[in-house]
Write a protein that holds these residues in place. Structure first.
Motif, PDB file in Angstrom:
ATOM      1  N   ILE A  33      10.566   9.082 -27.429  1.00  0.00           N
ATOM      2  CA  ILE A  33      10.598   7.877 -26.591  1.00  0.00           C
ATOM      3  C   ILE A  33      10.246   8.261 -25.166  1.00  0.00           C
ATOM      4  N   LEU A  34       9.222   7.606 -24.617  1.00  0.00           N
ATOM      5  CA  LEU A  34       8.841   7.851 -23.224  1.00  0.00           C
ATOM      6  C   LEU A  34       9.327   6.675 -22.389  1.00  0.00           C
ATOM      7  N   GLY A  35      10.299   6.934 -21.551  1.00  0.00           N
ATOM      8  CA  GLY A  35      10.934   5.878 -20.766  1.00  0.00           C
ATOM      9  C   GLY A  35      12.384   5.753 -21.189  1.00  0.00           C
ATOM     10  N   THR A  36      13.280   5.920 -20.231  1.00  0.00           N
ATOM     11  CA  THR A  36      14.709   5.816 -20.542  1.00  0.00           C
ATOM     12  C   THR A  36      15.381   4.852 -19.560  1.00  0.00           C
ATOM     13  N   GLY A  37      14.664   3.759 -19.262  1.00  0.00           N
ATOM     14  CA  GLY A  37      15.230   2.702 -18.424  1.00  0.00           C
ATOM     15  C   GLY A  37      16.050   1.752 -19.277  1.00  0.00           C
ATOM     16  N   PHE A  38      16.075   0.476 -18.881  1.00  0.00           N
ATOM     17  CA  PHE A  38      16.906  -0.505 -19.581  1.00  0.00           C
ATOM     18  C   PHE A  38      16.663  -0.471 -21.088  1.00  0.00           C
ATOM     19  N   MET A  39      15.401  -0.478 -21.488  1.00  0.00           N
ATOM     20  CA  MET A  39      15.081  -0.554 -22.906  1.00  0.00           C
ATOM     21  C   MET A  39      15.089   0.814 -23.578  1.00  0.00           C
ATOM     22  N   GLY A  40      14.482   1.805 -22.933  1.00  0.00           N
ATOM     23  CA  GLY A  40      14.330   3.111 -23.563  1.00  0.00           C
ATOM     24  C   GLY A  40      15.652   3.764 -23.907  1.00  0.00           C
ATOM     25  N   LYS A  41      16.643   3.616 -23.029  1.00  0.00           N
ATOM     26  CA  LYS A  41      17.912   4.295 -23.329  1.00  0.00           C
ATOM     27  C   LYS A  41      18.635   3.631 -24.507  1.00  0.00           C
ATOM     28  N   ASN A  54      11.850  10.761 -19.523  1.00  0.00           N
ATOM     29  CA  ASN A  54      11.459   9.817 -18.470  1.00  0.00           C
ATOM     30  C   ASN A  54      10.324  10.449 -17.663  1.00  0.00           C
ATOM     31  N   SER A  55      10.104   9.970 -16.441  1.00  0.00           N
ATOM     32  CA  SER A  55       8.949  10.473 -15.683  1.00  0.00           C
ATOM     33  C   SER A  55       9.280  11.755 -14.920  1.00  0.00           C
ATOM     34  N   ARG A  56      10.587  12.143 -14.906  1.00  0.00           N
ATOM     35  CA  ARG A  56      10.978  13.204 -13.976  1.00  0.00           C
ATOM     36  C   ARG A  56      11.398  14.520 -14.617  1.00  0.00           C
ATOM     37  N   LEU A 105       6.423   3.839 -26.350  1.00  0.00           N
ATOM     38  CA  LEU A 105       6.139   3.740 -24.911  1.00  0.00           C
ATOM     39  C   LEU A 105       7.061   2.680 -24.328  1.00  0.00           C
ATOM     40  N   ALA A 106       8.063   3.114 -23.575  1.00  0.00           N
ATOM     41  CA  ALA A 106       9.080   2.193 -23.033  1.00  0.00           C
ATOM     42  C   ALA A 106       9.043   2.226 -21.513  1.00  0.00           C
ATOM     43  N   MET A 107       7.880   1.897 -20.985  1.00  0.00           N
ATOM     44  CA  MET A 107       7.691   1.928 -19.522  1.00  0.00           C
ATOM     45  C   MET A 107       6.747   0.802 -19.112  1.00  0.00           C
ATOM     46  N   PRO A 108       6.792   0.383 -17.850  1.00  0.00           N
ATOM     47  CA  PRO A 108       5.794  -0.583 -17.379  1.00  0.00           C
ATOM     48  C   PRO A 108       4.413   0.080 -17.255  1.00  0.00           C
ATOM     49  N   HIS A 109       3.374  -0.746 -17.151  1.00  0.00           N
ATOM     50  CA  HIS A 109       1.997  -0.225 -17.129  1.00  0.00           C
ATOM     51  C   HIS A 109       1.720   0.856 -16.078  1.00  0.00           C
ATOM     52  N   ASP A 122       4.086   0.340 -28.494  1.00  0.00           N
ATOM     53  CA  ASP A 122       4.186  -0.069 -27.090  1.00  0.00           C
ATOM     54  C   ASP A 122       5.147  -1.251 -26.977  1.00  0.00           C
ATOM     55  N   ILE A 123       6.090  -1.166 -26.048  1.00  0.00           N
ATOM     56  CA  ILE A 123       7.041  -2.290 -25.882  1.00  0.00           C
ATOM     57  C   ILE A 123       6.770  -3.057 -24.586  1.00  0.00           C
ATOM     58  N   SER A 124       5.669  -2.734 -23.897  1.00  0.00           N
ATOM     59  CA  SER A 124       5.496  -3.236 -22.526  1.00  0.00           C
ATOM     60  C   SER A 124       5.093  -4.709 -22.462  1.00  0.00           C
ATOM     61  N   GLY A 164      14.848  -9.835 -24.769  1.00  0.00           N
ATOM     62  CA  GLY A 164      15.397  -9.569 -23.438  1.00  0.00           C
ATOM     63  C   GLY A 164      16.447  -8.470 -23.514  1.00  0.00           C
ATOM     64  N   MET A 165      16.618  -7.749 -22.412  1.00  0.00           N
ATOM     65  CA  MET A 165      17.517  -6.584 -22.484  1.00  0.00           C
ATOM     66  C   MET A 165      18.960  -6.986 -22.770  1.00  0.00           C
ATOM     67  N   ALA A 166      19.398  -8.144 -22.281  1.00  0.00           N
ATOM     68  CA  ALA A 166      20.789  -8.558 -22.539  1.00  0.00           C
ATOM     69  C   ALA A 166      20.980  -8.842 -24.030  1.00  0.00           C
TER      70      ALA A 166
HETATM   71  N1  LIG Z   1      14.000  -4.975 -19.432  1.00  0.00           N
HETATM   72  C1  LIG Z   1      13.717  -5.863 -20.397  1.00  0.00           C
HETATM   73  O1  LIG Z   1      14.432  -6.872 -20.598  1.00  0.00           O
HETATM   74  C2  LIG Z   1      12.522  -5.631 -21.293  1.00  0.00           C
HETATM   75  C3  LIG Z   1      12.511  -6.180 -22.570  1.00  0.00           C
HETATM   76  C4  LIG Z   1      11.411  -5.968 -23.405  1.00  0.00           C
HETATM   77  C5  LIG Z   1      10.335  -5.235 -22.942  1.00  0.00           C
HETATM   78  N2  LIG Z   1      10.364  -4.744 -21.682  1.00  0.00           N
HETATM   79  C6  LIG Z   1       9.190  -3.988 -21.220  1.00  0.00           C
HETATM   80  O2  LIG Z   1       9.447  -2.646 -21.521  1.00  0.00           O
HETATM   81  C7  LIG Z   1       8.929  -1.814 -20.488  1.00  0.00           C
HETATM   82  C8  LIG Z   1      10.092  -0.989 -19.927  1.00  0.00           C
HETATM   83  O3  LIG Z   1      11.034  -1.876 -19.390  1.00  0.00           O
HETATM   84  P1  LIG Z   1      12.428  -1.372 -18.799  1.00  0.00           P
HETATM   85  O4  LIG Z   1      13.108  -2.593 -18.300  1.00  0.00           O
HETATM   86  O5  LIG Z   1      13.120  -0.495 -19.775  1.00  0.00           O
HETATM   87  O6  LIG Z   1      11.893  -0.500 -17.562  1.00  0.00           O
HETATM   88  P2  LIG Z   1      12.684   0.394 -16.507  1.00  0.00           P
HETATM   89  O7  LIG Z   1      14.162   0.141 -16.606  1.00  0.00           O
HETATM   90  O8  LIG Z   1      12.009   0.237 -15.199  1.00  0.00           O
HETATM   91  O9  LIG Z   1      12.421   1.877 -17.032  1.00  0.00           O
HETATM   92  C9  LIG Z   1      11.142   2.427 -17.080  1.00  0.00           C
HETATM   93  C10 LIG Z   1      11.257   3.839 -17.584  1.00  0.00           C
HETATM   94  O10 LIG Z   1       9.933   4.360 -17.765  1.00  0.00           O
HETATM   95  C11 LIG Z   1       9.942   5.684 -17.296  1.00  0.00           C
HETATM   96  N3  LIG Z   1       8.590   6.138 -16.986  1.00  0.00           N
HETATM   97  C12 LIG Z   1       7.717   5.631 -16.089  1.00  0.00           C
HETATM   98  N4  LIG Z   1       6.579   6.350 -16.105  1.00  0.00           N
HETATM   99  C13 LIG Z   1       6.755   7.324 -17.053  1.00  0.00           C
HETATM  100  C14 LIG Z   1       5.942   8.379 -17.517  1.00  0.00           C
HETATM  101  N5  LIG Z   1       4.707   8.557 -17.075  1.00  0.00           N
HETATM  102  N6  LIG Z   1       6.450   9.208 -18.475  1.00  0.00           N
HETATM  103  C15 LIG Z   1       7.703   9.017 -18.961  1.00  0.00           C
HETATM  104  N7  LIG Z   1       8.515   8.015 -18.561  1.00  0.00           N
HETATM  105  C16 LIG Z   1       8.043   7.191 -17.597  1.00  0.00           C
HETATM  106  C17 LIG Z   1      10.836   5.647 -16.070  1.00  0.00           C
HETATM  107  O11 LIG Z   1      11.170   6.964 -15.714  1.00  0.00           O
HETATM  108  P3  LIG Z   1      12.126   7.308 -14.449  1.00  0.00           P
HETATM  109  O12 LIG Z   1      13.501   6.991 -14.908  1.00  0.00           O
HETATM  110  O13 LIG Z   1      11.880   8.751 -14.262  1.00  0.00           O
HETATM  111  O14 LIG Z   1      11.641   6.441 -13.335  1.00  0.00           O
HETATM  112  C18 LIG Z   1      11.965   4.801 -16.612  1.00  0.00           C
HETATM  113  O15 LIG Z   1      12.868   5.603 -17.341  1.00  0.00           O
HETATM  114  C19 LIG Z   1       8.280  -2.745 -19.459  1.00  0.00           C
HETATM  115  O16 LIG Z   1       6.899  -2.862 -19.691  1.00  0.00           O
HETATM  116  C20 LIG Z   1       8.956  -4.067 -19.714  1.00  0.00           C
HETATM  117  O17 LIG Z   1       8.152  -5.168 -19.377  1.00  0.00           O
HETATM  118  C21 LIG Z   1      11.441  -4.884 -20.861  1.00  0.00           C
END
Ligand SMILES: NC(=O)c1ccc[n+]([C@@H]2O[C@H](COP(=O)([O-])OP(=O)(O)OC[C@H]3O[C@@H](n4cnc5c(N)ncnc54)[C@H](OP(=O)(O)O)[C@@H]3O)[C@@H](O)[C@H]2O)c1
Length: 247
Positions: free
Chosen positions: A5-13, A30-32, A63-67, A88-90, A129-131
């Protein structure tokens, strides 16, 4: 399955903890760097990794990250073995994401992602939605279980993504090829409206392509007004607003 899983924000974790709890071997990045992966992603057995290690020797990459994050992983994803399933979940949100002329011109977001990486992808989990993702997961067979559409050009990609969606607590609904995947984009009747399997087919069919961007932008304004100093809306409120705007 072995899942990176690439991305550990709201959705990735949440994806990491649920898929590991379901028995999958999950690596989360994640990205860091591995040491910064949040503990919530790792509570059920997923391991922290850097992005290169997370996608090595796996069956599925999510892929759990914005574009804007895509540029850094473009090469990594483009050079994965063909048999790896990339999901891709973006979603594209102008204002949050840099303006994308192809998407503004109406290209389906998943077709853009596929062409950007130059390889097949599937689209899943973008419509919850995340909730709701946090609170509405239920065991298979539970009456009223929320369904999520899954799109992809290869049947095997859709099958794998549907299996994983099921393992996160939701019915996976086969929504066909990426050419039809605009039907599950922001602004559509299935977007964050928490529909059941029986409701999914008619709602996908009812989507009106030319109305999606205006409805998406309207919803962004409405939700922006509900966050900030106030608490973020709960799942029920999000669904109530989304159904009023999108259905
Ligand atoms: N939130 C929602 O309700 C929801 C629901 C469905 C779909 N989505 C979509 O899912 C995507 C992610 O949403 P989110 O809310 O989870 O985003 P988020 O909380 O902003 O988290 C984004 C994650 O992506 C990581 N990231 C960014 N660039 C990266 C890279 N090059 N390599 C690895 N990891 C990278 C970030 O790393 P760092 O922690 O290092 O910054 C962060 O962990 C978005 O496109 C969003 O539209 C969101």
């Amino acid at each position: 399955m072995k899942v990176g899983i690439l991305g550990t924000g709201f959705m990735g974790k949440q994806l990491a903890s649920r898929l590991a709890a379901a028995g999958h071997a999950v690596k989360a990045a994640n990205s860091r760097g591995a040491e910064t992966v949040p503990a919530e992603a790792l509570t059920t057995g997923a391991t922290a990794a850097n992005a290169e290690d997370a996608v090595r020797d796996v069956d599925v990459v999510i892929l759990a990250m914005p574009h804007p994050g895509f540029a850094k992983i473009r090469e990594l994803i483009a050079t994965l073995p063909e048999e790896v399933v990339v999901i891709d979940i973006s979603n594209y949100f102008p204002g949050r994401d840099p303006e994308n002329p192809e998407l503004e011109a109406g290209k389906a977001e998943s077709e853009w992602t596929r062409d950007y990486f130059g390889r097949p992808i599937a689209k899943a989990w973008n419509s919850i939605g995340m909730a709701s993702f946090e609170s509405q997961g239920r065991p298979k067979g539970t009456p009223g279980r929320v369904a999520l559409p899954v799109s992809g050009d290869r049947e095997r990609d859709r099958e794998a993504a549907i299996k994983l969606v099921e393992d996160t607590g939701f019915d996976g609904y086969d929504a066909g090829t990426l050419a039809e995947s605009w039907r599950q984009q922001p602004g559509s009747p299935v977007y964050i409206t928490d529909l059941t399997r029986d409701e999914m087919g008619p709602a996908l069919a009812a989507a009106e392509r030319e109305r999606l961007p205006a409805r998406r932008d309207l919803s962004a304004q409405v939700f922006a007004e509900r966050v900030g100093e106030r608490a973020s809306p709960d799942a029920e409120t999000v669904v109530r607003i989304a159904r009023a705007l999108f259905m």
